[in-house]
Design an enzyme around this catalytic site. Structure first.
Site, PDB file in Angstrom:
ATOM      1  N   ASN A 194     -26.798 -31.637  32.259  1.00 21.30           N
ATOM      2  CA  ASN A 194     -27.046 -31.368  30.697  1.00 21.30           C
ATOM      3  C   ASN A 194     -28.228 -30.597  30.020  1.00 21.30           C
ATOM      4  O   ASN A 194     -28.137 -29.989  29.040  1.00 21.30           O
ATOM      5  CB  ASN A 194     -27.394 -33.003  29.926  1.00 21.30           C
ATOM      6  CG  ASN A 194     -27.597 -32.547  28.607  1.00 21.30           C
ATOM      7  OD1 ASN A 194     -26.402 -32.266  27.537  1.00 21.30           O
ATOM      8  ND2 ASN A 194     -28.690 -32.821  27.925  1.00 21.30           N
ATOM      9  N   LYS A 220     -22.932 -20.391  30.472  1.00 25.43           N
ATOM     10  CA  LYS A 220     -22.166 -21.384  30.582  1.00 25.43           C
ATOM     11  C   LYS A 220     -20.565 -21.215  30.986  1.00 25.43           C
ATOM     12  O   LYS A 220     -19.907 -22.001  31.238  1.00 25.43           O
ATOM     13  CB  LYS A 220     -21.886 -21.898  28.932  1.00 25.43           C
ATOM     14  CG  LYS A 220     -23.319 -22.356  28.278  1.00 25.43           C
ATOM     15  CD  LYS A 220     -23.775 -23.623  28.904  1.00 25.43           C
ATOM     16  CE  LYS A 220     -24.958 -24.237  28.269  1.00 25.43           C
ATOM     17  NZ  LYS A 220     -25.246 -25.549  29.090  1.00 25.43           N
ATOM     18  N   ILE A 259     -22.167 -29.090  17.213  1.00 28.62           N
ATOM     19  CA  ILE A 259     -22.552 -30.681  17.234  1.00 28.62           C
ATOM     20  C   ILE A 259     -23.926 -30.588  16.554  1.00 28.62           C
ATOM     21  O   ILE A 259     -24.852 -29.741  16.532  1.00 28.62           O
ATOM     22  CB  ILE A 259     -22.955 -31.227  18.731  1.00 28.62           C
ATOM     23  CG1 ILE A 259     -21.489 -30.836  19.619  1.00 28.62           C
ATOM     24  CG2 ILE A 259     -23.131 -32.609  18.965  1.00 28.62           C
ATOM     25  CD1 ILE A 259     -20.255 -31.266  19.309  1.00 28.62           C
ATOM     26  N   TYR A 299     -26.640 -16.893  27.327  1.00 30.05           N
ATOM     27  CA  TYR A 299     -26.249 -18.221  27.371  1.00 30.05           C
ATOM     28  C   TYR A 299     -24.641 -18.365  27.591  1.00 30.05           C
ATOM     29  O   TYR A 299     -24.489 -19.121  28.300  1.00 30.05           O
ATOM     30  CB  TYR A 299     -26.336 -18.753  25.885  1.00 30.05           C
ATOM     31  CG  TYR A 299     -25.975 -20.074  25.466  1.00 30.05           C
ATOM     32  CD1 TYR A 299     -26.975 -21.018  25.936  1.00 30.05           C
ATOM     33  CD2 TYR A 299     -24.924 -20.506  24.884  1.00 30.05           C
ATOM     34  CE1 TYR A 299     -26.667 -22.623  25.783  1.00 30.05           C
ATOM     35  CE2 TYR A 299     -24.482 -21.967  24.625  1.00 30.05           C
ATOM     36  CZ  TYR A 299     -25.399 -23.087  24.952  1.00 30.05           C
ATOM     37  OH  TYR A 299     -24.844 -24.276  24.940  1.00 30.05           O
ATOM     38  N   ALA A 300     -23.977 -17.369  27.047  1.00 29.94           N
ATOM     39  CA  ALA A 300     -22.475 -17.240  27.561  1.00 29.94           C
ATOM     40  C   ALA A 300     -22.252 -17.162  28.992  1.00 29.94           C
ATOM     41  O   ALA A 300     -21.574 -17.745  29.800  1.00 29.94           O
ATOM     42  CB  ALA A 300     -21.859 -16.351  26.609  1.00 29.94           C
ATOM     43  N   ALA A 301     -23.005 -16.127  29.623  1.00 30.90           N
ATOM     44  CA  ALA A 301     -23.061 -15.826  31.027  1.00 30.90           C
ATOM     45  C   ALA A 301     -23.287 -17.204  31.842  1.00 30.90           C
ATOM     46  O   ALA A 301     -22.728 -17.613  32.855  1.00 30.90           O
ATOM     47  CB  ALA A 301     -23.919 -14.989  31.265  1.00 30.90           C
ATOM     48  N   ASN A 356     -38.432 -30.979  35.854  1.00 30.62           N
ATOM     49  CA  ASN A 356     -38.303 -29.418  35.795  1.00 30.62           C
ATOM     50  C   ASN A 356     -36.902 -29.333  36.581  1.00 30.62           C
ATOM     51  O   ASN A 356     -37.333 -29.008  37.748  1.00 30.62           O
ATOM     52  CB  ASN A 356     -39.470 -28.686  35.815  1.00 30.62           C
ATOM     53  CG  ASN A 356     -39.179 -27.090  35.603  1.00 30.62           C
ATOM     54  OD1 ASN A 356     -37.944 -26.861  35.319  1.00 30.62           O
ATOM     55  ND2 ASN A 356     -40.288 -26.619  35.328  1.00 30.62           N
ATOM     56  N   VAL A 357     -36.008 -28.741  36.046  1.00 30.80           N
ATOM     57  CA  VAL A 357     -34.779 -28.421  36.751  1.00 30.80           C
ATOM     58  C   VAL A 357     -34.981 -27.099  37.505  1.00 30.80           C
ATOM     59  O   VAL A 357     -34.241 -26.855  38.427  1.00 30.80           O
ATOM     60  CB  VAL A 357     -33.518 -28.643  36.101  1.00 30.80           C
ATOM     61  CG1 VAL A 357     -33.037 -29.783  35.398  1.00 30.80           C
ATOM     62  CG2 VAL A 357     -33.512 -27.233  34.786  1.00 30.80           C
ATOM     63  N   SER A 360     -19.979 -25.142  27.485  1.00 32.52           N
ATOM     64  CA  SER A 360     -19.913 -24.882  25.857  1.00 32.52           C
ATOM     65  C   SER A 360     -18.722 -23.889  25.536  1.00 32.52           C
ATOM     66  O   SER A 360     -18.097 -23.390  26.469  1.00 32.52           O
ATOM     67  CB  SER A 360     -21.106 -24.004  25.298  1.00 32.52           C
ATOM     68  OG  SER A 360     -21.073 -23.621  24.136  1.00 32.52           O
TER      69      SER A 360
END
Length: 244
Positions: free
Chosen positions: A85, A154, A185, A150-152, A58-59, A137
């Site tokens: 990843n 990435k 993708i 998510y944007a924050a 677990n990261v 991304s």
């Protein structure tokens, strides 16, 4: 192509991460540690590739990460490649996004990358070389509706990567840090999307198709290998021309 390198790939159970593990295994990596919370999903990787070791990790668990890194170091004396990843999404419009949705995505996508890199980078610096490849991304470079969290994260990993490119090489070590920014993708996360959504994705991409996991894995292979020895602090967009 990887010249007997010791590699760690997080989020290795499926999709892009699994494809990266397989690509590294096929291209002369000495050992590829496929890390994910879903160990059962990775069992077939060990069966297929003698140079792949599955690790349930677990990261977000800093203690477990440190124990794992120490184990790899004791076994091989070095870590040559880290691919950050592992990632998650919890999409919502800003006015509806919960604190839990924000925290979860930030914990995995941003702090998880920090946790792994903080543990691995000193090993690379000791050995004077290494390549850190982090999955960003196009959402991190250009934003998207309903993906504030998510944007924050990435965008954040791009900023961290630029800092690492300067920091990790400041004493002469050839430790490089780069990002990959995928576009649309084909993965298990997209396979069940309605056809009209998939059509929209393809129509927005100048090359007229969605990318395949292999497209991203090949980019990771390049950045992990010595073929990219003079590339650091960069973000490679692999998006079929989606963002130009």
């Amino acid at each position: 192509m990887l010249n007997n390198k010791v590699c760690i790939v997080t989020g290795g159970a499926q999709g892009i991460g699994r494809c990266i593990v397989e690509t590294f295994a096929k291209h002369d990596a000495l050992q590829v540690y496929a890390c994910d919370m879903n160990g059962a999903a990775m069992a077939s990787l060990e069966a297929k590739y003698p140079n792949v070791t599955v690790v349930e990790l677990n990261v977000c668990d800093r203690a477990s990460i440190q124990q794992f890194v120490e184990k790899v170091k004791s076994e091989h004396g070095r870590i040559d490649v880290l691919v950050n990843n592992a990632g998650v999404t919890r999409d919502n419009l800003i006015e509806k996004m919960t604190e839990e949705e924000w925290d979860f995505v930030c914990d995995v996508n941003l702090k998880g990358v920090f946790n792994m890199t903080q543990a691995v980078a000193p090993v690379m610096m000791e050995n004077g070389a290494g390549s850190i490849v982090t999955m960003s991304s196009v959402v991190g470079t250009d934003g998207n509706i309903g993906q504030t969290n998510y944007a924050a994260t990435k965008g954040g990993v791009i900023a961290m990567t630029k800092g690492w490119a300067k920091e990790l090489s400041r004493k002469g070590a050839q430790v490089r840090a780069n990002c990959i920014a995928p576009g649309f993708i084909e993965t298990p996360m997209t396979v069940d999307l309605p056809e009209k959504v998939l059509h929209y994705m393809r129509s927005k991409t100048p090359l007229g198709r969605m990318g395949k996991p292999e497209d991203i894995a090949n980019a990771a292979l390049f950045l992990a290998s010595d073929n990219s020895a003079f590339i650091t602090g960069q973000t490679l967009k692999v998006d079929g021309g989606l963002v130009i």
